[in-house]
Design a protein around this motif. Structure first.
Motif, PDB file in Angstrom:
ATOM      1  N   PRO A  92      10.859  -1.192   1.134  1.00  0.00           N
ATOM      2  CA  PRO A  92       9.787  -2.006   2.037  1.00  0.00           C
ATOM      3  C   PRO A  92       9.542  -1.261   3.281  1.00  0.00           C
ATOM      4  CG  PRO A  92      11.847  -3.206   1.329  1.00  0.00           C
ATOM      5  CD  PRO A  92      12.206  -1.771   1.038  1.00  0.00           C
ATOM      6  N   GLY A  93      10.071  -0.619   4.033  1.00  0.00           N
ATOM      7  CA  GLY A  93       9.703  -0.198   5.377  1.00  0.00           C
ATOM      8  C   GLY A  93       8.929   1.179   4.971  1.00  0.00           C
ATOM      9  N   ARG A  94       8.872   1.841   3.938  1.00  0.00           N
ATOM     10  CA  ARG A  94       8.314   3.255   3.868  1.00  0.00           C
ATOM     11  C   ARG A  94       7.128   3.113   2.748  1.00  0.00           C
ATOM     12  NH1 ARG A  94      11.422   6.534   1.196  1.00  0.00           N
ATOM     13  NH2 ARG A  94      10.044   8.413   1.858  1.00  0.00           N
ATOM     14  N   LEU A  97       2.617  -1.943   2.901  1.00  0.00           N
ATOM     15  CA  LEU A  97       1.828  -2.298   3.911  1.00  0.00           C
ATOM     16  C   LEU A  97       1.030  -3.251   3.528  1.00  0.00           C
ATOM     17  CD1 LEU A  97       0.979  -1.192   6.820  1.00  0.00           C
ATOM     18  CD2 LEU A  97      -0.807   0.032   5.843  1.00  0.00           C
ATOM     19  N   PRO A  98       1.064  -4.342   4.268  1.00  0.00           N
ATOM     20  CA  PRO A  98       0.293  -5.508   4.204  1.00  0.00           C
ATOM     21  C   PRO A  98      -1.142  -5.418   4.565  1.00  0.00           C
ATOM     22  CG  PRO A  98       1.662  -6.010   5.990  1.00  0.00           C
ATOM     23  CD  PRO A  98       2.155  -4.637   5.607  1.00  0.00           C
ATOM     24  N   VAL A  99      -2.004  -6.203   3.793  1.00  0.00           N
ATOM     25  CA  VAL A  99      -3.581  -5.794   4.221  1.00  0.00           C
ATOM     26  C   VAL A  99      -4.100  -7.371   4.333  1.00  0.00           C
ATOM     27  CG1 VAL A  99      -3.731  -3.409   3.548  1.00  0.00           C
ATOM     28  CG2 VAL A  99      -4.178  -5.186   2.282  1.00  0.00           C
ATOM     29  N   ALA A 100      -5.185  -7.431   5.080  1.00  0.00           N
ATOM     30  CA  ALA A 100      -5.797  -8.639   5.187  1.00  0.00           C
ATOM     31  C   ALA A 100      -6.928  -8.775   4.108  1.00  0.00           C
ATOM     32  CB  ALA A 100      -6.512  -8.807   6.652  1.00  0.00           C
ATOM     33  N   GLY A 101      -6.269  -8.826   2.862  1.00  0.00           N
ATOM     34  CA  GLY A 101      -7.290  -8.719   1.776  1.00  0.00           C
ATOM     35  C   GLY A 101      -7.651  -7.261   1.511  1.00  0.00           C
ATOM     36  N   THR A 102      -7.752  -6.979   0.110  1.00  0.00           N
ATOM     37  CA  THR A 102      -7.795  -5.546  -0.275  1.00  0.00           C
ATOM     38  C   THR A 102      -9.283  -5.058  -0.045  1.00  0.00           C
ATOM     39  OG1 THR A 102      -8.120  -6.276  -2.657  1.00  0.00           O
ATOM     40  CG2 THR A 102      -5.937  -5.412  -2.106  1.00  0.00           C
ATOM     41  N   LYS A 103     -10.244  -5.773   0.086  1.00  0.00           N
ATOM     42  CA  LYS A 103     -11.481  -5.296   0.393  1.00  0.00           C
ATOM     43  C   LYS A 103     -11.496  -4.453   1.880  1.00  0.00           C
ATOM     44  CE  LYS A 103     -16.340  -6.778   1.357  1.00  0.00           C
ATOM     45  NZ  LYS A 103     -17.405  -7.811   1.352  1.00  0.00           N
ATOM     46  N   GLU A 104     -10.939  -4.936   2.882  1.00  0.00           N
ATOM     47  CA  GLU A 104     -10.775  -3.993   4.098  1.00  0.00           C
ATOM     48  C   GLU A 104     -10.133  -2.683   3.995  1.00  0.00           C
ATOM     49  OE1 GLU A 104      -8.331  -3.397   5.994  1.00  0.00           O
ATOM     50  OE2 GLU A 104      -6.830  -4.885   5.765  1.00  0.00           O
ATOM     51  N   ALA A 105      -8.923  -2.994   3.087  1.00  0.00           N
ATOM     52  CA  ALA A 105      -8.166  -1.865   2.929  1.00  0.00           C
ATOM     53  C   ALA A 105      -8.762  -0.839   1.915  1.00  0.00           C
ATOM     54  CB  ALA A 105      -6.939  -2.325   2.248  1.00  0.00           C
ATOM     55  N   LEU A 106      -9.394  -1.143   1.033  1.00  0.00           N
ATOM     56  CA  LEU A 106     -10.334  -0.305   0.078  1.00  0.00           C
ATOM     57  C   LEU A 106     -11.285   0.534   0.738  1.00  0.00           C
ATOM     58  CD1 LEU A 106     -10.661  -2.368  -3.183  1.00  0.00           C
ATOM     59  CD2 LEU A 106      -9.182  -0.201  -3.084  1.00  0.00           C
ATOM     60  N   TYR A 107     -11.867  -0.249   2.023  1.00  0.00           N
ATOM     61  CA  TYR A 107     -12.685   0.569   2.582  1.00  0.00           C
ATOM     62  C   TYR A 107     -12.338   1.311   3.652  1.00  0.00           C
ATOM     63  CZ  TYR A 107     -16.648   0.931   5.989  1.00  0.00           C
ATOM     64  OH  TYR A 107     -17.599   1.552   6.698  1.00  0.00           O
ATOM     65  N   LEU A 108     -11.025   1.002   4.217  1.00  0.00           N
ATOM     66  CA  LEU A 108     -10.730   1.965   5.188  1.00  0.00           C
ATOM     67  C   LEU A 108      -9.841   3.160   4.447  1.00  0.00           C
ATOM     68  CD1 LEU A 108      -8.969  -0.384   7.969  1.00  0.00           C
ATOM     69  CD2 LEU A 108     -11.144   1.331   8.277  1.00  0.00           C
ATOM     70  N   GLN A 242      -3.157  -4.146  -4.028  1.00  0.00           N
ATOM     71  CA  GLN A 242      -2.984  -5.617  -4.999  1.00  0.00           C
ATOM     72  C   GLN A 242      -3.355  -6.683  -4.005  1.00  0.00           C
ATOM     73  OE1 GLN A 242      -2.425  -7.156  -7.408  1.00  0.00           O
ATOM     74  NE2 GLN A 242      -1.404  -6.100  -8.820  1.00  0.00           N
ATOM     75  N   SER A 243      -3.616  -7.633  -4.595  1.00  0.00           N
ATOM     76  CA  SER A 243      -4.222  -9.044  -3.894  1.00  0.00           C
ATOM     77  C   SER A 243      -3.544 -10.308  -4.442  1.00  0.00           C
ATOM     78  CB  SER A 243      -5.805  -8.882  -3.925  1.00  0.00           C
ATOM     79  OG  SER A 243      -6.330 -10.017  -3.208  1.00  0.00           O
ATOM     80  N   LEU A 244      -3.549 -11.357  -3.602  1.00  0.00           N
ATOM     81  CA  LEU A 244      -3.278 -12.411  -4.144  1.00  0.00           C
ATOM     82  C   LEU A 244      -4.818 -13.405  -4.396  1.00  0.00           C
ATOM     83  CD1 LEU A 244      -0.636 -13.611  -1.612  1.00  0.00           C
ATOM     84  CD2 LEU A 244      -0.251 -13.087  -3.967  1.00  0.00           C
ATOM     85  N   SER A 245      -5.802 -12.821  -4.201  1.00  0.00           N
ATOM     86  CA  SER A 245      -7.190 -13.428  -4.439  1.00  0.00           C
ATOM     87  C   SER A 245      -7.293 -13.896  -6.022  1.00  0.00           C
ATOM     88  CB  SER A 245      -8.091 -12.759  -4.155  1.00  0.00           C
ATOM     89  OG  SER A 245      -8.320 -12.474  -2.549  1.00  0.00           O
ATOM     90  N   LYS A 246      -6.903 -13.260  -6.707  1.00  0.00           N
ATOM     91  CA  LYS A 246      -7.311 -13.513  -8.276  1.00  0.00           C
ATOM     92  C   LYS A 246      -5.828 -14.093  -8.849  1.00  0.00           C
ATOM     93  CE  LYS A 246     -11.172 -11.290  -7.561  1.00  0.00           C
ATOM     94  NZ  LYS A 246     -11.606 -10.930  -6.328  1.00  0.00           N
ATOM     95  N   ARG A 247      -4.715 -13.378  -8.570  1.00  0.00           N
ATOM     96  CA  ARG A 247      -3.469 -13.478  -9.099  1.00  0.00           C
ATOM     97  C   ARG A 247      -2.951 -15.016  -8.873  1.00  0.00           C
ATOM     98  NH1 ARG A 247       1.671 -14.101  -7.117  1.00  0.00           N
ATOM     99  NH2 ARG A 247       3.487 -13.570  -8.325  1.00  0.00           N
ATOM    100  N   ALA A 259       0.607  -0.234  -1.581  1.00  0.00           N
ATOM    101  CA  ALA A 259       1.994   0.379  -1.725  1.00  0.00           C
ATOM    102  C   ALA A 259       1.753   1.854  -2.370  1.00  0.00           C
ATOM    103  CB  ALA A 259       2.893  -0.428  -2.665  1.00  0.00           C
ATOM    104  N   GLY A 260       2.756   2.731  -2.123  1.00  0.00           N
ATOM    105  CA  GLY A 260       2.758   4.053  -2.632  1.00  0.00           C
ATOM    106  C   GLY A 260       3.268   4.964  -1.660  1.00  0.00           C
ATOM    107  N   ASP A 261       2.741   6.368  -1.950  1.00  0.00           N
ATOM    108  CA  ASP A 261       3.141   7.562  -1.175  1.00  0.00           C
ATOM    109  C   ASP A 261       3.400   7.245   0.205  1.00  0.00           C
ATOM    110  OD1 ASP A 261       3.119   9.836   0.328  1.00  0.00           O
ATOM    111  OD2 ASP A 261       1.713  10.990  -0.946  1.00  0.00           O
ATOM    112  N   PRO A 262       4.742   7.485   0.672  1.00  0.00           N
ATOM    113  CA  PRO A 262       5.146   7.026   2.115  1.00  0.00           C
ATOM    114  C   PRO A 262       4.112   7.736   3.280  1.00  0.00           C
ATOM    115  CG  PRO A 262       6.892   8.368   1.080  1.00  0.00           C
ATOM    116  CD  PRO A 262       5.869   7.959   0.042  1.00  0.00           C
TER     117      PRO A 262
END
Length: 409
Positions: A92-94, A97-108, A242-247, A259-262
């Protein structure tokens, strides 16, 4: 600002749609139905509001940019269960990473990848049609968006073997949406392993957008984290979004994770500390509760299956209809998507999205419409009936190369 990267971007798809319909009037006497935007209208799980209320005392605290330990643990546990991974396979630590919706994360993510790649003339690969954020992210990061056709001929996924070697050599990142938006196509394990192999061979990041993965029809799509660890032995070069918007029908919660490559997670956390919002603690607690509950997701899937049953009853043999393996969109071949969208608005009060608005500067999806089956059964049935009545045409023979889509690729 003239000639800036922003100037060179086209309007966002829904702004284009608003412009198309601005001077057109829907028919009077019947409600307008919006199937243009993928905003789930199913009931919000009660545990969301209940959990927020229980954690109201923490509204006065700054949330940690990397999230709470319990949130990261909930996500790691869910991802392991979902992917059939051993408990503890994700740290969980490595790895989270939480994000404020995946739109901003995909952009960054594009900024992260382009900066780290250090390539001259960097390229960012993506399917076309695509989620517009990929294109904007690549362009604003100073990279060339390279559009890989995802058509019926390729099973609605990019042909990995058709990417030129010269392009791969300068690629910084590859956005891949599976299940695909808009077609619902699913990349199988071999396809994901091949994409990962290319990323590692050529030194780019693979960004798997799995935001529709829990809305499957018959078979759960493979998890990129599962394929990476079980089939390739490593998370190197991979980030899964991943997102909670649709799920969980929680688009307004603005909650997701990467999540993924540390090494990539560590760099992403550094970038987000400068550039991105952090989810408030009561909302993070609610998100944690949603990741720990599957009952509401199973009920959600059942509702979408019923709506695809309706669509199959009304559209089989028309408009190139196929039942997608996952997601909640219909991708219909109507000959001219822009003209059809205009007709459906003015004659039927139905708002849908032209396929060409999901392409780059040279559209390849002009024949298509995207419909989001996000409303209840009665509204969906009404919308489908309006569509057929407006765009009625002789029944068409199903195209054989669409059959592979139902099995995934």
């Amino acid at each position: 600002m003239h000639g800036s990267r922003l100037d060179r971007l086209g309007e966002f798809p829904f702004r284009r749609l608003a412009g198309l319909l601005a001077d057109r009037v829907p028919p009077a006497g019947r409600p307008v139905l919006d199937l243009g935007i993928g905003e789930p209208q199913h009931p919000v799980p009660p545990i969301l509001a209940e959990t927020v209320a229980r954690h109201a005392a923490s509204w006065n605290r700054y949330p940690p940019p990397t999230g709470t330990p319990s949130f990261r643990q909930a996500v790691a546990g869910w991802a392991c269960r979902r992917g059939g991974l051993p408990e503890g396979a994700l740290d969980p630590g490595r790895h989270v990473l939480p994000v404020a919706g995946t739109k901003e994360a995909l952009y960054l993510a594009a900024q992260l990848a382009v900066d780290r790649a250090g390539r001259s003339r960097p390229a960012v690969l993506m399917p076309t049609p695509f989620y517009a954020v990929y294109y904007g992210a690549a362009a604003m990061a100073g990279a060339e968006p390279v559009l890989l056709p995802a058509t019926v001929a390729t099973g609605f996924l990019p042909d990995l073997d058709a990417i030129p070697a010269e392009t791969l050599a300068r690629t910084a990142a590859f956005y891949l949406c599976t299940p695909a938006n808009p077609q619902g196509a699913v990349a199988d394990r071999a396809y994901l392993a091949r994409a990962l192999a290319l990323a590692r061979q050529h030194g780019f990041a693979l960004f798997l957008d799995e935001c529709y993965s829990e809305l499957w029809d018959r078979t759960p799509p493979p998890s990129g984290l599962d394929v990476a660890l079980n089939d390739t032995g490593s998370l190197e070069r991979l980030l899964v979004f991943q997102s909670l918007s649709k799920r969980s029908n929680a688009a307004g919660l603005r909650s997701g994770f990467v999540a993924g490559d540390p090494a990539l997670i560590r760099a992403f956390a550094k970038l987000r500390a400068y550039a991105a919002p952090v989810q408030p603690l009561p909302l993070m607690a609610a998100a944690e509760a949603l990741w720990n509950d599957e009952a509401h997701v199973e009920a959600n899937r059942a509702l979408y299956r019923q709506k695809f049953d309706l669509a199959e009853q009304r559209l089989a043999g028309r408009f190139g209809f196929f039942r997608p393996p996952a997601g909640f969109f219909l991708w219909l071949d109507v000959g001219d998507g822009v003209a059809a969208a205009s007709r459906l608005w003015t004659e039927a009060g139905l708002k849908v999205l032209p396929g060409a608005y999901l392409d780059g500067p040279e559209p390849i999806s002009g024949a298509y419409l995207r419909l989001a089956l996000v409303h209840g059964l009665d509204t969906t049935a009404d919308a489908l009936d309006r569509l057929v009545a407006t765009l009625a045409s002789p029944a068409a023979t199903a195209r054989p190369d669409r059959a592979a889509l139902a099995k995934g690729r």
